[in-house]
Design an enzyme around this catalytic site. Structure first.
Site, PDB file in Angstrom:
ATOM      1  CE  LYS A 180      -4.340  -1.922   1.415  1.00 53.15           C
ATOM      2  NZ  LYS A 180      -5.381  -1.916   2.366  1.00 53.15           N
ATOM      3  NE  ARG A 214      -8.437  -8.503   0.314  1.00 52.06           N
ATOM      4  CZ  ARG A 214      -8.130  -7.816  -0.744  1.00 52.06           C
ATOM      5  NH1 ARG A 214      -7.139  -6.772  -0.933  1.00 52.06           N
ATOM      6  NH2 ARG A 214      -8.852  -7.823  -1.709  1.00 52.06           N
TER       7      ARG A 214
END
Length: 234
Positions: A180, A214
């Site tokens: 991210k 995840r």
């Protein structure tokens, strides 16, 4: 790809037909269904691990469950589609309740909080109440504080730093940090060079109470998670 991820140590395969990255534009229900249903039908019964669908649309969730999905991963925490809670209640599916602030196209417009931990905890608690009132058993639910969803770089770091405070919700915690942008901001690296930054967040998330991770790089993060857990819970 799903078979390879399973072989590399994945415990769940999460399938999504609409990008939820910051500034992503919405897609129609028909487009989303055309992307996810054929994949779910192809994989259903061919893996040893469960399938999850990443959607905040009740229609997509309902059809995905009928096609073989066992978990619904709702980034809105049941807040974007009033019919979603009923769909889950009518099934025996697992449910991931995530926190976000607004839909992906606008969620990064406001990333300021007076107290990010208490505000995210309060929002997730409201989602849990919504689920309970719809008849969804608490044991079926996992919570996700929503790293990267309506949060600043510092906000994401604070959530990871204080993840133990989410234990007050009494549910397993899912964390999604993989590749991210906050990792890219801290390390000044492009998305394809964030694997080591991701590894650091995975190990620290586990140390601070995360139960589900995840990730994109399953093989590498499986090793990171297994090593971290050997230290945390020998």
């Amino acid at each position: 790809h799903a078979r390879r991820l399973e072989a590399e140590g994945a415990a769940i395969i999460d399938i999504g037909g609409e990008s939820t990255r910051p500034r992503a534009l919405p897609v129609s229900i028909d487009d989303e269904l055309s992307r996810v249903i054929p994949v779910i039908e192809k994989l259903s019964g061919r893996l040893e691990i469960p399938l999850s669908v990443d959607t905040f649309k009740a229609t997509v969730a309902k059809e995905s469950l009928a096609a073989g999905v066992e978990i619904v991963n709702d980034i809105s925490g049941l807040n974007f589609d009033e019919k979603m809670a009923g769909v889950i209640a009518d099934s025996d599916a697992g449910l991931v309740l995530m926190h976000t602030r607004g839909k992906p196209a606008e969620m990064q417009n406001d990333t300021s909080y007076t107290s990010i931990i208490s505000e995210v905890v309060a929002s997730l608690r409201c989602s849990l109440v919504t689920a309970e009132e719809a008849g969804i058993e608490t044991e079926r639910i996992v919570v996700d504080p929503g790293i990267g969803f309506g949060k600043s770089v510092e906000g994401n770091l604070e959530i990871l730093r204080k993840l133990t405070e989410f234990a007050c919700l009494g549910r397993p915690i899912l964390i999604g940090t993989s590749r991210k942008s906050f990792i890219g901001s801290v390390l000044n690296l492009p998305v394809d060079r964030r694997i080591y930054g991701t590894a650091a967040t995975v190990a620290l998330a586990l140390a601070n109470g995360a139960s589900i991770l995840r990730v994109h790089d399953v093989k590498e993060m499986r090793d990171v998670a297994d090593m971290a857990m050997a230290v945390i819970a020998p």
